[in-house]
Design a protein around this motif. Structure first.
Motif, mmCIF file in Angstrom:
data_model
loop_
_atom_site.group_PDB
_atom_site.id
_atom_site.type_symbol
_atom_site.label_atom_id
_atom_site.label_comp_id
_atom_site.label_asym_id
_atom_site.label_seq_id
_atom_site.Cartn_x
_atom_site.Cartn_y
_atom_site.Cartn_z
ATOM 1 N N ASP A 23 0.862 -1.177 0.000
ATOM 2 C CA ASP A 23 0.000 0.000 0.000
ATOM 3 C C ASP A 23 0.905 1.236 0.000
ATOM 4 O OD1 ASP A 23 -1.663 2.103 0.485
ATOM 5 O OD2 ASP A 23 -2.609 1.259 2.278
ATOM 6 N N PRO A 24 0.991 1.990 -1.114
ATOM 7 C CA PRO A 24 1.918 3.124 -1.181
ATOM 8 C C PRO A 24 1.684 4.164 -0.090
ATOM 9 C CG PRO A 24 1.139 2.556 -3.378
ATOM 10 C CD PRO A 24 0.326 1.751 -2.413
ATOM 11 N N ALA A 25 0.422 4.461 0.213
ATOM 12 C CA ALA A 25 0.140 5.469 1.239
ATOM 13 C C ALA A 25 0.622 5.005 2.608
ATOM 14 C CB ALA A 25 -1.356 5.775 1.267
ATOM 15 N N ALA A 26 0.318 3.752 2.940
ATOM 16 C CA ALA A 26 0.749 3.225 4.234
ATOM 17 C C ALA A 26 2.266 3.096 4.299
ATOM 18 C CB ALA A 26 0.089 1.870 4.483
ATOM 19 N N ALA A 27 2.876 2.695 3.186
ATOM 20 C CA ALA A 27 4.331 2.567 3.156
ATOM 21 C C ALA A 27 5.000 3.925 3.337
ATOM 22 C CB ALA A 27 4.770 1.927 1.842
ATOM 23 N N THR A 28 4.414 4.960 2.736
ATOM 24 C CA THR A 28 4.957 6.311 2.892
ATOM 25 C C THR A 28 4.926 6.737 4.352
ATOM 26 O OG1 THR A 28 4.266 6.938 0.654
ATOM 27 C CG2 THR A 28 4.683 8.726 2.220
ATOM 28 N N GLN A 29 3.798 6.514 5.000
ATOM 29 C CA GLN A 29 3.693 6.877 6.412
ATOM 30 C C GLN A 29 4.648 6.057 7.273
ATOM 31 O OE1 GLN A 29 2.063 9.480 7.659
ATOM 32 N NE2 GLN A 29 1.574 9.959 5.516
ATOM 33 N N ALA A 30 4.870 4.800 6.882
ATOM 34 C CA ALA A 30 5.801 3.963 7.640
ATOM 35 C C ALA A 30 7.219 4.511 7.556
ATOM 36 C CB ALA A 30 5.751 2.526 7.110
ATOM 37 N N TRP A 31 7.615 4.961 6.380
ATOM 38 C CA TRP A 31 8.935 5.572 6.242
ATOM 39 C C TRP A 31 9.032 6.845 7.082
ATOM 40 C CZ3 TRP A 31 13.266 3.627 4.409
ATOM 41 C CH2 TRP A 31 13.221 2.596 3.471
ATOM 42 N N LEU A 32 8.028 7.701 7.002
ATOM 43 C CA LEU A 32 8.057 8.954 7.761
ATOM 44 C C LEU A 32 8.099 8.690 9.261
ATOM 45 C CD1 LEU A 32 5.453 11.068 5.731
ATOM 46 C CD2 LEU A 32 7.939 11.330 5.726
ATOM 47 N N ALA A 33 7.450 7.612 9.686
ATOM 48 C CA ALA A 33 7.396 7.291 11.114
ATOM 49 C C ALA A 33 8.740 6.835 11.664
ATOM 50 C CB ALA A 33 6.338 6.219 11.364
ATOM 51 N N THR A 34 9.686 6.517 10.776
ATOM 52 C CA THR A 34 11.001 6.082 11.260
ATOM 53 C C THR A 34 11.847 7.250 11.767
ATOM 54 O OG1 THR A 34 12.030 6.278 9.065
ATOM 55 C CG2 THR A 34 11.000 4.158 9.621
ATOM 56 N N VAL A 35 11.422 8.479 11.482
ATOM 57 C CA VAL A 35 12.182 9.655 11.916
ATOM 58 C C VAL A 35 11.748 10.028 13.328
ATOM 59 C CG1 VAL A 35 12.776 12.055 11.409
ATOM 60 C CG2 VAL A 35 12.291 10.456 9.536
ATOM 61 N N PRO A 36 12.659 10.087 14.284
ATOM 62 C CA PRO A 36 12.291 10.444 15.661
ATOM 63 C C PRO A 36 11.637 11.823 15.730
ATOM 64 C CG PRO A 36 14.521 9.559 15.581
ATOM 65 C CD PRO A 36 14.090 9.766 14.163
ATOM 66 N N ARG A 37 10.751 11.976 16.694
ATOM 67 C CA ARG A 37 10.010 13.225 16.831
ATOM 68 C C ARG A 37 10.942 14.419 17.008
ATOM 69 N NH1 ARG A 37 5.603 14.564 21.650
ATOM 70 N NH2 ARG A 37 5.254 16.758 21.074
ATOM 71 N N GLU A 38 11.974 14.265 17.838
ATOM 72 C CA GLU A 38 12.890 15.384 18.085
ATOM 73 C C GLU A 38 13.592 15.811 16.799
ATOM 74 O OE1 GLU A 38 12.918 12.491 19.629
ATOM 75 O OE2 GLU A 38 12.029 13.006 21.582
#
Length: 445
Positions: free
Chosen positions: A42-57
């Protein structure tokens, strides 16, 4: 007739850019294999998964840095306005003109007057703008961890850049004021030609002849990295036989690369940060993107677009310039368009146009960057590499902006947009039956 021509140019430019932008929009494909692939990833879910790998700080720091650039764009514009008005209202510009005329009295070579005006003008502007320059390019970069130089090496390179800028700017002014004096009715056309030639020199010549003043270029020795890059270059008919490594880590932690040159000077270069921070798939994707700019003739296309902008700007300038001279010319001691004392007014007018046109100009560049992204991923076939590089660039470029932010302030696609392109490509090109379980991807619905 001139107004109709101007309207036609503007409409044609907008239409061509709109077509280019629309060409970047994904067209729904209903191939059974692609449908099956999209059931696996799922491209949309995969995109969010990549973005989620970046720490909040890290995201907050990146956002703060990039959003600070919004204000810097405003402060830089206001500084140009302030300096220009100051030089006019204080008659410093007129005094520089008088000084140049006195020095050159008896000389019939008018360009000499421009030289004696331009050099002190650029030095004064550089001095007045230095506080903001040193904050923006040194202290702020060190604050966010991007700069690796101490002040003295940075200042030395700043002076070299200033020297190059003064030489280039003086040459440009000599030619422009020659045009102003010899073609009082058609100077907007000839001035546009001069500006295009100047931009050509900056775009195609500077990377080969000026950038070595600041960095050392040496042939890349590692065949595991060099040979795949040369293979892609050969496949795309880029006339190079070696790849150069640049010691950019002396100045910054940022990754970068370029394919530049013309008329036998074409060169592929990547900085040592890219070699240190990225894997081979990521390097291949970055270099394929840069090759896309070369193969797709983006340099020539951008020259055309910006040339039209300059033509429109020059066409509008006389109305603003003459109106200002009518109201304040006697106070400023500015005689007309061919008088170098009026150069700060030209700078003020053009800077205002550029500031207002920022979203338009950014869109022009962003469209070409998206085209290069598409070329790069199709050439390298490294969707995960593209996603990882987008995250690395996200250290200093906001990853997930609002659409309005991206339209106004981004001259490159956002990290989110680039990762989504990579995941869309992955979903469309994943062979049926291949496992989609890779880093940053999301399994099916």
């Amino acid at each position: 007739m001139k107004q109709l021509l101007l309207v036609w140019i503007i409409v044609s430019l907008i239409f061509s850019i709109s077509r280019a932008a629309n060409a970047q929009t994904a067209v729904p494909i209903t191939s059974p294999a692609i449908v099956q692939n999209k059931q696996l990833i799922d491209p949309a879910a995969a995109t969010q998964a990549w973005l989620a790998t970046v720490p909040r700080e890290q995201r907050e720091k990146s956002d703060a840095y990039f959003e600070g650039g919004y204000w810097l764009a405003l402060w830089n514009f206001l500084l140009v306005v302030t300096i220009s008005i100051f030089l006019l209202a204080s008659r410093i510009s007129a005094r520089l003109r008088d000084f140049a005329e006195n020095v050159c009295r008896g000389s019939r070579w008018l360009p000499l007057q421009v030289i004696f005006y331009a050099i002190p003008y650029f030095l004064i502007v550089a001095t007045l703008s230095f506080p903001l320059v040193v904050y923006e390019n040194f202290f702020r970069e060190r604050q966010y961890g991007f700069a690796t130089q101490n002040f003295l090496p940075w200042f030395r390179e700043h002076l070299i850049g200033l020297g190059v800028g003064i030489v280039a700017g003086t040459i440009l002014l000599i030619v422009l004021y020659t045009v102003f004096r010899r073609a009082p009715r058609t100077w907007s056309i000839w001035g546009t030609i001069v500006a295009i030639l100047f931009m050509f020199a900056i775009t195609f010549i500077a990377p080969v002849f000026i950038e070595p003043l600041f960095n050392t270029y040496k042939p890349l020795a590692n065949p595991e990295i060099r040979d795949p890059i040369l293979a892609m270059a050969q496949a795309n008919q880029i006339p190079v036989k070696q790849v150069f490594e640049v010691d950019a880590s002396r100045q910054t932690t940022r990754v970068s690369a370029n394919v530049a040159g013309v008329l036998g000077t074409t060169r592929i270069a990547l900085n040592d940060n890219l070699l240190k921070q990225c894997t081979l798939p990521e390097i291949r994707e970055v270099m394929a993107h840069e090759m896309g700019h070369y193969v797709l003739n983006h340099g020539a296309k951008l020259l055309t677009y910006f040339g039209v902008f300059v033509l429109v700007g020059f066409a509008l300038t006389p109305a603003f310039f003459n109106s200002a001279v009518t109201h304040w010319g006697s106070k400023w001691a500015v005689r007309g368009i061919a008088d170098p004392a009026g150069f700060p007014l030209l700078v003020l007018i053009f800077s205002t146009m550029v500031f207002i046109a920022t979203p338009f100009l950014n869109t022009v560049v962003r469209v070409t960057e998206r085209e290069a992204d598409a070329f790069g991923i199709n050439t390298s076939r490294e969707p995960d590499g593209m996603a990882k590089v987008a995250l690395k660039l996200g250290a200093y470029r906001k990853l997930d902006p609002t659409p309005l932010e991206e339209f106004i302030f981004f001259d490159h696609p956002s990290g989110r947009a680039r990762i989504r392109m990579a995941m869309d490509w992955k979903a469309a090109n994943l062979p049926a039956g291949e496992s989609p379980v890779t880093e940053g991807s999301s399994t099916g619905r």
